[in-house]
Design an enzyme around this catalytic site. Sequence first.
Site, short mmCIF file in Angstrom:
data_model
loop_
_atom_site.label_atom_id
_atom_site.label_comp_id
_atom_site.label_asym_id
_atom_site.label_seq_id
_atom_site.Cartn_x
_atom_site.Cartn_y
_atom_site.Cartn_z
N GLY A 15 120.46 80.92 58.11
CA GLY A 15 120.61 80.44 56.75
C GLY A 15 122.06 80.43 56.29
O GLY A 15 122.51 79.46 55.66
N ASP A 59 110.13 87.96 48.15
CA ASP A 59 109.33 87.94 49.37
C ASP A 59 108.46 86.69 49.39
O ASP A 59 107.70 86.45 48.45
CB ASP A 59 108.46 89.20 49.39
CG ASP A 59 107.75 89.43 50.71
OD1 ASP A 59 107.43 88.44 51.39
OD2 ASP A 59 107.50 90.60 51.05
N VAL A 60 108.55 85.91 50.47
CA VAL A 60 107.79 84.66 50.54
C VAL A 60 106.28 84.88 50.60
O VAL A 60 105.51 83.95 50.36
CB VAL A 60 108.22 83.81 51.77
CG1 VAL A 60 109.66 83.36 51.63
CG2 VAL A 60 107.98 84.55 53.08
N TYR A 182 104.22 87.06 68.23
CA TYR A 182 105.26 86.28 67.56
C TYR A 182 105.12 84.80 67.90
O TYR A 182 105.11 83.94 67.00
CB TYR A 182 106.64 86.79 67.97
CG TYR A 182 107.76 85.86 67.58
CD1 TYR A 182 108.04 85.61 66.24
CD2 TYR A 182 108.54 85.23 68.55
CE1 TYR A 182 109.07 84.75 65.87
CE2 TYR A 182 109.57 84.37 68.19
CZ TYR A 182 109.83 84.14 66.86
OH TYR A 182 110.83 83.28 66.49
#
Length: 355
Positions: A15, A59-60, A182
């Site tokens: 990002g 927090d998403v 993951y």
Amino acid sequence: MTQTCLVTGGAGFIGCAISDALTAAFDTVVAVDNLHPQIHKTGARPAALNERVELIVADVTEPGTWDEVLAKHRPDTVIHLAAETGTGQSLTEATRHAQVNVVGTTRMLDALAARGIVPQRIVLSSSRAVYGEGEWLDAQGKGHYPGQRSAQMLEQGQWDFPGLRSQPFRCAHTKPAPTSVYGATKLAQEHILSAWCLAFGTGLNILRLQNVYGPGQSLTNPYTGIVSLFARMAKAGKSIPLYEDGHMLRDFVFIDDVAAAIVAAATSDKSGILADIGTGDSLSIAQLASVIGDIYQAPPPHVTGQFRNGDVRHAACDVSATRDTLGWTPQVDAATGARRLCEWIDQRPEQLERL
């Protein structure tokens, strides 16, 4: 017409790396990031994040996050970086990975739909982990998908699949078959976003990233960054330990190249892109260790025979199709990138002292 870009996980390694280019391409750039202490030890805004980026610390996975974000902004483009990473870690913290990677994605989509916000484009940073071991060829050239190496295989030191040769991943050809929690959650992200974007008419570009490294990555996160780990050990004058037999292959792709690919996917007129992002070349772990060891004149690396469940034997990709679909070409080879990372680490002795 003003254009707004929303970046989830926008204060992280990638990002920050894309923030300068995004502020040049969009009128407004908003980063949503929880500044997790595994990455952000102090909880402070990263200095590398462009000052023009509005950072919302949240927090998403929380509905309230999206109430706050979407009350202020209607994003035209979304770059979805927010994720829990770490192959081995995901096997013992599966719920956390699923919560962030899967639920975090669906929370965002539900919030957009509830407010009638339909972005023009979503870009997902996916992972080479979705492939698992990928395709292997036998002596006759026939393709096989051997699947995950069992605990018994690894305990016996059987690192490869007898009679088979691994092949570079190609998104148009290689079938996804994750060998880690993951990887499974990243593939779930791809499927969820594909279904939503098709239904709502949003363009979707998916980039499957190989092993990303370079200046700016966390020096304290124990679950990511084998290149920085090797550099820190060699700088300290230690012999780098090699798992398995040291011959596992990886495609190490430099952060500047990854940033360029993501920005290209976010600003391209094309949608429906599925692309592999790597160098197109691979190094063994032993070769990488030797390159880094030579920089610091450290003792030669040594093989330990240790292993990590969920790790794939080899991971590399073919980027020839990516050049055509994305108009992107990697610029930095692994040896050059490793030197640049080491130079960056050398300038931060205070961070190494805290490790």
